[in-house]
Write an enzyme that holds these catalytic residues in place. Sequence first.
Site, mmCIF file in Angstrom:
data_model
loop_
_atom_site.group_PDB
_atom_site.id
_atom_site.type_symbol
_atom_site.label_atom_id
_atom_site.label_comp_id
_atom_site.label_asym_id
_atom_site.label_seq_id
_atom_site.Cartn_x
_atom_site.Cartn_y
_atom_site.Cartn_z
ATOM 1 N N LYS A 166 -42.938 -20.515 -18.815
ATOM 2 C CA LYS A 166 -41.927 -20.749 -17.773
ATOM 3 C C LYS A 166 -40.690 -19.890 -18.043
ATOM 4 C CE LYS A 166 -43.761 -25.283 -16.826
ATOM 5 N NZ LYS A 166 -43.827 -26.690 -17.198
ATOM 6 N N ASP B 15 -39.545 -30.326 -10.073
ATOM 7 C CA ASP B 15 -40.971 -30.650 -9.947
ATOM 8 C C ASP B 15 -41.198 -31.887 -9.082
ATOM 9 O OD1 ASP B 15 -43.632 -30.155 -10.168
ATOM 10 O OD2 ASP B 15 -43.842 -30.815 -12.249
ATOM 11 N N GLN C 48 -40.132 -31.512 -19.666
ATOM 12 C CA GLN C 48 -41.558 -31.230 -19.869
ATOM 13 C C GLN C 48 -42.293 -32.523 -20.247
ATOM 14 O OE1 GLN C 48 -43.051 -28.153 -19.409
ATOM 15 N NE2 GLN C 48 -45.015 -29.105 -19.861
#
Length: 296
Positions: free
Chosen positions: A54, A121, A98
Amino acid sequence: MTAQILSGKEVAQKFRKRVRLRVQKLVDRGLKPPHLTVVQVGDDPGSTVYVRNKVKTCKKLGLESTMHKLEESVSREELSTLIQKLNADADISGILVQLPLPAHLNATEIISEVDPARDVDCLHPANVGRLWLGDSFVTPCTPQGIIEILDHYGIGLKGKRAVIIGRSNIVGKPLAALMLARHATVTICHSRTVDLPAVAREADVLVAAAGKAELVTAEYVKDGAVVIDVGVNRKVDEDGEKKLVGDVDFTAVSEKASAITPVPGGVGPMTIAMLMVNTLGCYEYQHGLSEQGFGT
Ligand code: NAP
Protein backbone atom coordinates in the site's frame (compact mmCIF):
# COMPACT_ATOMS: atom_id res chain seq x y z
CA MET A 1 -14.64 -24.67 -22.26
CA THR A 2 -11.53 -22.74 -21.28
CA ALA A 3 -12.34 -19.73 -19.19
CA GLN A 4 -11.50 -16.15 -20.12
CA ILE A 5 -8.97 -14.72 -17.67
CA LEU A 6 -10.24 -11.62 -15.89
CA SER A 7 -7.05 -9.71 -15.24
CA GLY A 8 -7.41 -7.51 -12.18
CA LYS A 9 -3.83 -6.46 -12.78
CA GLU A 10 -4.85 -4.89 -16.08
CA VAL A 11 -7.98 -3.19 -14.68
CA ALA A 12 -6.01 -1.89 -11.69
CA GLN A 13 -3.53 -0.21 -14.04
CA LYS A 14 -6.37 1.82 -15.53
CA PHE A 15 -7.41 3.11 -12.07
CA ARG A 16 -3.86 3.69 -10.92
CA LYS A 17 -3.19 5.81 -14.01
CA ARG A 18 -6.37 7.82 -13.38
CA VAL A 19 -5.35 8.49 -9.77
CA ARG A 20 -1.78 9.41 -10.74
CA LEU A 21 -3.00 11.98 -13.28
CA ARG A 22 -5.53 13.49 -10.84
CA VAL A 23 -2.93 13.77 -8.10
CA GLN A 24 -0.51 15.38 -10.53
CA LYS A 25 -3.16 17.98 -11.41
CA LEU A 26 -3.74 18.79 -7.72
CA VAL A 27 -0.02 19.21 -7.14
CA ASP A 28 0.27 21.36 -10.28
CA ARG A 29 -2.38 23.64 -8.73
CA GLY A 30 -0.12 24.05 -5.70
CA LEU A 31 -2.15 21.75 -3.42
CA LYS A 32 -0.65 19.11 -1.16
CA PRO A 33 -1.14 15.54 -2.43
CA PRO A 34 -3.61 13.17 -0.70
CA HIS A 35 -2.12 11.42 2.30
CA LEU A 36 -2.88 7.86 3.43
CA THR A 37 -1.89 6.71 6.89
CA VAL A 38 -1.85 3.01 7.78
CA VAL A 39 -1.92 1.68 11.33
CA GLN A 40 -0.60 -1.84 11.83
CA VAL A 41 -0.70 -3.60 15.18
CA GLY A 42 1.68 -6.53 15.65
CA ASP A 43 3.88 -8.28 13.15
CA ASP A 44 1.62 -10.59 11.15
CA PRO A 45 3.73 -11.37 8.03
CA GLY A 46 0.69 -11.23 5.69
CA SER A 47 -0.32 -7.80 7.03
CA THR A 48 3.26 -6.55 6.74
CA VAL A 49 3.34 -7.45 3.03
CA TYR A 50 -0.06 -5.81 2.40
CA VAL A 51 0.94 -2.63 4.25
CA ARG A 52 4.25 -2.43 2.40
CA ASN A 53 2.44 -2.74 -0.95
CA LYS A 54 0.00 0.00 0.00
CA VAL A 55 2.79 2.38 0.95
CA LYS A 56 4.73 1.51 -2.22
CA THR A 57 1.70 2.16 -4.44
CA CYS A 58 1.08 5.55 -2.77
CA LYS A 59 4.63 6.53 -3.61
CA LYS A 60 4.28 5.42 -7.25
CA LEU A 61 1.09 7.44 -7.74
CA GLY A 62 2.34 10.59 -6.00
CA LEU A 63 0.34 10.23 -2.77
CA GLU A 64 1.90 10.83 0.64
CA SER A 65 1.83 7.92 3.05
CA THR A 66 2.80 7.26 6.64
CA MET A 67 2.89 4.08 8.61
CA HIS A 68 2.35 3.52 12.31
CA LYS A 69 3.51 0.11 13.45
CA LEU A 70 2.50 -0.66 17.03
CA GLU A 71 3.49 -3.49 19.35
CA GLU A 72 1.17 -6.51 19.42
CA SER A 73 0.59 -5.76 23.12
CA VAL A 74 -0.53 -2.14 22.59
CA SER A 75 -3.41 -1.15 24.88
CA ARG A 76 -6.82 -0.04 23.64
CA GLU A 77 -6.11 3.40 25.20
CA GLU A 78 -2.79 3.84 23.37
CA LEU A 79 -4.34 2.85 20.04
CA SER A 80 -7.30 5.19 20.64
CA THR A 81 -4.94 8.04 21.44
CA LEU A 82 -3.12 7.52 18.14
CA ILE A 83 -6.40 7.41 16.18
CA GLN A 84 -7.60 10.64 17.86
CA LYS A 85 -4.30 12.27 16.93
CA LEU A 86 -4.64 11.16 13.30
CA ASN A 87 -8.28 12.33 13.21
CA ALA A 88 -7.13 15.76 14.35
CA ASP A 89 -4.43 16.04 11.68
CA ALA A 90 -5.92 18.03 8.79
CA ASP A 91 -3.16 16.85 6.44
CA ILE A 92 -4.30 13.23 6.57
CA SER A 93 -6.86 12.24 3.94
CA GLY A 94 -7.34 8.55 4.74
CA ILE A 95 -6.85 6.36 7.81
CA LEU A 96 -6.61 2.59 7.41
CA VAL A 97 -6.39 0.30 10.43
CA GLN A 98 -4.93 -2.92 9.03
CA LEU A 99 -6.99 -5.95 10.02
CA PRO A 100 -6.96 -8.40 11.67
CA LEU A 101 -6.21 -6.84 15.06
CA PRO A 102 -4.90 -8.93 17.98
CA ALA A 103 -7.61 -10.67 20.02
CA HIS A 104 -7.54 -8.16 22.92
CA LEU A 105 -8.64 -5.34 20.60
CA ASN A 106 -12.20 -5.16 19.32
CA ALA A 107 -12.00 -4.21 15.62
CA THR A 108 -15.50 -2.68 15.47
CA GLU A 109 -14.83 -0.51 18.53
CA ILE A 110 -11.48 0.66 17.16
CA ILE A 111 -12.76 1.38 13.67
CA SER A 112 -15.70 3.32 15.12
CA GLU A 113 -13.14 5.82 16.42
CA VAL A 114 -11.79 6.63 12.95
CA ASP A 115 -13.24 9.80 11.40
CA PRO A 116 -15.87 8.42 8.94
CA ALA A 117 -14.81 11.02 6.37
CA ARG A 118 -11.37 9.34 6.27
CA ASP A 119 -12.55 5.74 6.49
CA VAL A 120 -10.97 4.62 3.21
CA ASP A 121 -12.15 0.98 3.40
CA CYS A 122 -15.80 1.70 4.33
CA LEU A 123 -15.61 -0.10 7.66
CA HIS A 124 -16.97 2.59 10.03
CA PRO A 125 -20.54 1.70 11.11
CA ALA A 126 -21.85 4.99 9.67
CA ASN A 127 -20.35 4.18 6.26
CA VAL A 128 -21.49 0.54 6.40
CA GLY A 129 -25.02 1.83 7.13
CA ARG A 130 -24.88 4.24 4.20
CA LEU A 131 -23.64 1.43 1.95
CA TRP A 132 -26.69 -0.72 2.79
CA LEU A 133 -29.01 2.29 2.44
CA GLY A 134 -27.74 2.80 -1.11
CA ASP A 135 -26.22 6.17 -0.24
CA SER A 136 -22.51 5.32 0.00
CA PHE A 137 -19.93 7.83 1.13
CA VAL A 138 -17.11 5.42 0.23
CA THR A 139 -17.30 1.86 -1.07
CA PRO A 140 -15.24 -1.00 0.40
CA CYS A 141 -12.01 -1.64 -1.51
CA THR A 142 -12.05 -5.38 -2.23
CA PRO A 143 -15.78 -5.61 -3.06
CA GLN A 144 -15.65 -2.47 -5.22
CA GLY A 145 -12.57 -3.91 -6.96
CA ILE A 146 -14.61 -7.01 -7.85
CA ILE A 147 -17.45 -4.88 -9.26
CA GLU A 148 -14.94 -2.90 -11.35
CA ILE A 149 -13.46 -6.12 -12.79
CA LEU A 150 -16.95 -7.30 -13.79
CA ASP A 151 -17.78 -3.89 -15.29
CA HIS A 152 -14.51 -3.74 -17.21
CA TYR A 153 -15.18 -7.10 -18.87
CA GLY A 154 -18.83 -6.26 -19.56
CA ILE A 155 -20.23 -8.87 -17.17
CA GLY A 156 -23.59 -7.59 -15.96
CA LEU A 157 -25.22 -8.58 -12.67
CA LYS A 158 -28.84 -7.61 -13.31
CA GLY A 159 -31.10 -10.60 -12.72
CA LYS A 160 -28.12 -12.94 -12.19
CA ARG A 161 -27.75 -15.41 -9.32
CA ALA A 162 -24.66 -14.44 -7.31
CA VAL A 163 -23.32 -16.76 -4.62
CA ILE A 164 -20.66 -15.47 -2.23
CA ILE A 165 -18.72 -17.94 -0.08
CA GLY A 166 -17.70 -16.00 3.05
CA ARG A 167 -19.57 -13.53 5.25
CA SER A 168 -16.79 -11.33 6.61
CA ASN A 169 -17.33 -7.61 7.21
CA ILE A 170 -14.50 -6.82 4.82
CA VAL A 171 -15.48 -8.97 1.79
CA GLY A 172 -18.60 -11.14 1.83
CA LYS A 173 -21.19 -8.88 3.47
CA PRO A 174 -20.30 -5.58 1.75
CA LEU A 175 -19.95 -7.34 -1.62
CA ALA A 176 -23.50 -8.62 -1.18
CA ALA A 177 -24.67 -5.00 -0.71
CA LEU A 178 -22.91 -3.87 -3.90
CA MET A 179 -24.22 -6.83 -5.91
CA LEU A 180 -27.78 -6.28 -4.63
CA ALA A 181 -27.53 -2.67 -5.72
CA ARG A 182 -26.68 -4.03 -9.20
CA HIS A 183 -29.88 -6.11 -9.11
CA ALA A 184 -28.31 -9.53 -8.61
CA THR A 185 -30.09 -12.13 -6.48
CA VAL A 186 -27.50 -12.78 -3.81
CA THR A 187 -26.83 -15.74 -1.53
CA ILE A 188 -24.15 -15.49 1.16
CA CYS A 189 -22.62 -18.79 2.34
CA HIS A 190 -20.43 -19.56 5.35
CA SER A 191 -18.95 -22.44 7.31
CA ARG A 192 -22.37 -23.70 8.44
CA THR A 193 -23.96 -23.68 4.97
CA VAL A 194 -25.41 -27.11 4.24
CA ASP A 195 -24.33 -28.68 0.94
CA LEU A 196 -22.14 -25.80 -0.17
CA PRO A 197 -21.32 -27.33 -3.59
CA ALA A 198 -25.03 -27.51 -4.46
CA VAL A 199 -25.64 -23.89 -3.41
CA ALA A 200 -22.52 -22.75 -5.29
CA ARG A 201 -23.70 -24.54 -8.45
CA GLU A 202 -26.73 -22.22 -8.55
CA ALA A 203 -24.43 -19.28 -9.22
CA ASP A 204 -24.09 -17.41 -12.47
CA VAL A 205 -21.40 -15.44 -10.63
CA LEU A 206 -19.57 -17.34 -7.89
CA VAL A 207 -17.29 -15.49 -5.46
CA ALA A 208 -14.93 -17.46 -3.23
CA ALA A 209 -13.82 -15.52 -0.14
CA ALA A 210 -13.36 -18.19 2.53
CA GLY A 211 -9.59 -18.15 3.00
CA LYS A 212 -9.39 -21.91 2.33
CA ALA A 213 -6.88 -22.98 -0.30
CA GLU A 214 -8.55 -24.47 -3.38
CA LEU A 215 -11.85 -25.11 -1.58
CA VAL A 216 -13.83 -24.50 -4.77
CA THR A 217 -13.41 -27.45 -7.10
CA ALA A 218 -15.15 -28.13 -10.43
CA GLU A 219 -17.99 -29.74 -8.46
CA TYR A 220 -18.94 -26.27 -7.13
CA VAL A 221 -19.26 -24.63 -10.52
CA LYS A 222 -22.11 -24.55 -13.04
CA ASP A 223 -21.02 -24.75 -16.69
CA GLY A 224 -20.35 -21.24 -17.96
CA ALA A 225 -20.36 -19.51 -14.55
CA VAL A 226 -18.13 -16.52 -13.83
CA VAL A 227 -15.78 -17.27 -10.92
CA ILE A 228 -14.13 -14.60 -8.78
CA ASP A 229 -11.37 -15.82 -6.47
CA VAL A 230 -10.69 -13.51 -3.53
CA GLY A 231 -8.65 -15.97 -1.47
CA VAL A 232 -4.95 -15.52 -0.79
CA ASN A 233 -3.41 -18.62 0.73
CA ARG A 234 0.21 -19.67 1.08
CA LYS A 235 0.80 -23.26 0.06
CA VAL A 236 3.84 -25.51 -0.26
CA ASP A 237 3.65 -27.51 -3.53
CA GLU A 238 4.94 -31.05 -4.26
CA ASP A 239 8.45 -29.67 -4.98
CA GLY A 240 8.57 -27.92 -1.61
CA GLU A 241 8.16 -24.52 -3.30
CA LYS A 242 6.07 -21.90 -1.52
CA LYS A 243 3.35 -20.41 -3.69
CA LEU A 244 0.23 -18.27 -3.45
CA VAL A 245 -3.05 -19.96 -4.26
CA GLY A 246 -6.61 -18.77 -4.15
CA ASP A 247 -9.75 -20.38 -2.78
CA VAL A 248 -10.41 -21.89 -6.22
CA ASP A 249 -8.80 -24.90 -7.87
CA PHE A 250 -7.83 -22.77 -10.86
CA THR A 251 -6.91 -25.53 -13.34
CA ALA A 252 -10.02 -27.66 -12.84
CA VAL A 253 -12.46 -24.74 -12.58
CA SER A 254 -11.05 -23.02 -15.70
CA GLU A 255 -12.37 -25.96 -17.73
CA LYS A 256 -15.95 -25.29 -16.59
CA ALA A 257 -16.23 -21.55 -15.98
CA SER A 258 -16.70 -18.98 -18.74
CA ALA A 259 -14.44 -16.48 -16.97
CA ILE A 260 -12.20 -16.55 -13.89
CA THR A 261 -9.88 -14.28 -11.92
CA PRO A 262 -6.36 -15.64 -11.32
CA VAL A 263 -4.38 -15.57 -8.07
CA PRO A 264 -2.12 -13.63 -8.09
CA GLY A 265 -3.13 -10.91 -10.56
CA GLY A 266 -6.89 -10.96 -9.96
CA VAL A 267 -8.69 -9.29 -7.06
CA GLY A 268 -5.52 -8.40 -5.10
CA PRO A 269 -4.27 -5.55 -7.33
CA MET A 270 -7.80 -4.12 -7.46
CA THR A 271 -8.01 -3.84 -3.66
CA ILE A 272 -4.95 -1.59 -3.59
CA ALA A 273 -6.11 0.41 -6.63
CA MET A 274 -9.49 1.05 -4.94
CA LEU A 275 -7.69 2.14 -1.78
CA MET A 276 -5.88 4.77 -3.83
CA VAL A 277 -9.18 5.83 -5.45
CA ASN A 278 -10.82 6.18 -2.01
CA THR A 279 -7.89 8.08 -0.50
CA LEU A 280 -8.14 10.55 -3.38
CA GLY A 281 -11.94 10.61 -3.01
CA CYS A 282 -11.76 11.36 0.74
CA TYR A 283 -9.20 14.10 0.03
CA GLU A 284 -11.50 15.66 -2.57
CA TYR A 285 -14.40 15.55 -0.13
CA GLN A 286 -12.31 17.19 2.59
CA HIS A 287 -11.27 19.92 0.15
CA GLY A 288 -14.82 20.57 -1.01
CA LEU A 289 -14.07 19.15 -4.46
CA SER A 290 -16.52 16.23 -4.20
CA GLU A 291 -19.64 15.26 -2.26
CA GLN A 292 -18.54 11.73 -1.51
CA GLY A 293 -15.36 9.82 -0.77
CA PHE A 294 -15.09 7.65 -3.85
CA GLY A 295 -14.77 7.88 -7.60
CA THR A 296 -12.18 9.37 -9.89
P1 NAP B 1 -12.50 -14.27 7.16
O1 NAP B 1 -12.81 -13.07 7.94
O2 NAP B 1 -11.69 -15.37 7.77
O3 NAP B 1 -13.88 -14.90 6.67
C1 NAP B 1 -13.93 -16.11 5.99
C2 NAP B 1 -15.36 -16.46 5.73
O4 NAP B 1 -15.39 -17.69 5.01
C3 NAP B 1 -16.21 -16.69 6.98
O5 NAP B 1 -17.48 -16.13 6.81
C4 NAP B 1 -16.28 -18.21 7.10
O6 NAP B 1 -17.48 -18.68 7.66
C5 NAP B 1 -16.23 -18.62 5.65
N1 NAP B 1 -15.65 -19.96 5.49
C6 NAP B 1 -14.47 -20.40 5.96
N2 NAP B 1 -14.30 -21.69 5.62
C7 NAP B 1 -15.40 -22.05 4.93
C8 NAP B 1 -15.81 -23.27 4.33
N3 NAP B 1 -15.05 -24.37 4.36
N4 NAP B 1 -17.00 -23.29 3.72
C9 NAP B 1 -17.79 -22.19 3.67
N5 NAP B 1 -17.44 -21.02 4.23
C10 NAP B 1 -16.27 -20.96 4.85
O7 NAP B 1 -11.75 -13.93 5.81
P2 NAP B 1 -11.78 -12.59 4.88
O8 NAP B 1 -11.05 -11.50 5.56
O9 NAP B 1 -13.13 -12.36 4.35
O10 NAP B 1 -10.85 -13.11 3.69
C11 NAP B 1 -11.19 -14.25 2.93
C12 NAP B 1 -10.03 -14.57 2.00
O11 NAP B 1 -9.85 -13.49 1.10
C13 NAP B 1 -8.68 -14.74 2.69
O12 NAP B 1 -7.91 -15.68 1.96
C14 NAP B 1 -8.03 -13.38 2.57
O13 NAP B 1 -6.62 -13.44 2.59
C15 NAP B 1 -8.53 -12.98 1.21
N6 NAP B 1 -8.60 -11.54 1.00
C16 NAP B 1 -8.05 -11.10 -0.14
C17 NAP B 1 -8.12 -9.77 -0.45
C18 NAP B 1 -7.52 -9.32 -1.74
O14 NAP B 1 -7.33 -8.14 -1.91
N7 NAP B 1 -7.26 -10.24 -2.67
C19 NAP B 1 -8.74 -8.87 0.40
C20 NAP B 1 -9.34 -9.35 1.56
C21 NAP B 1 -9.27 -10.71 1.84
P3 NAP B 1 -17.94 -18.36 9.20
O15 NAP B 1 -18.40 -16.94 9.18
O16 NAP B 1 -19.03 -19.31 9.43
O17 NAP B 1 -16.73 -18.58 10.03
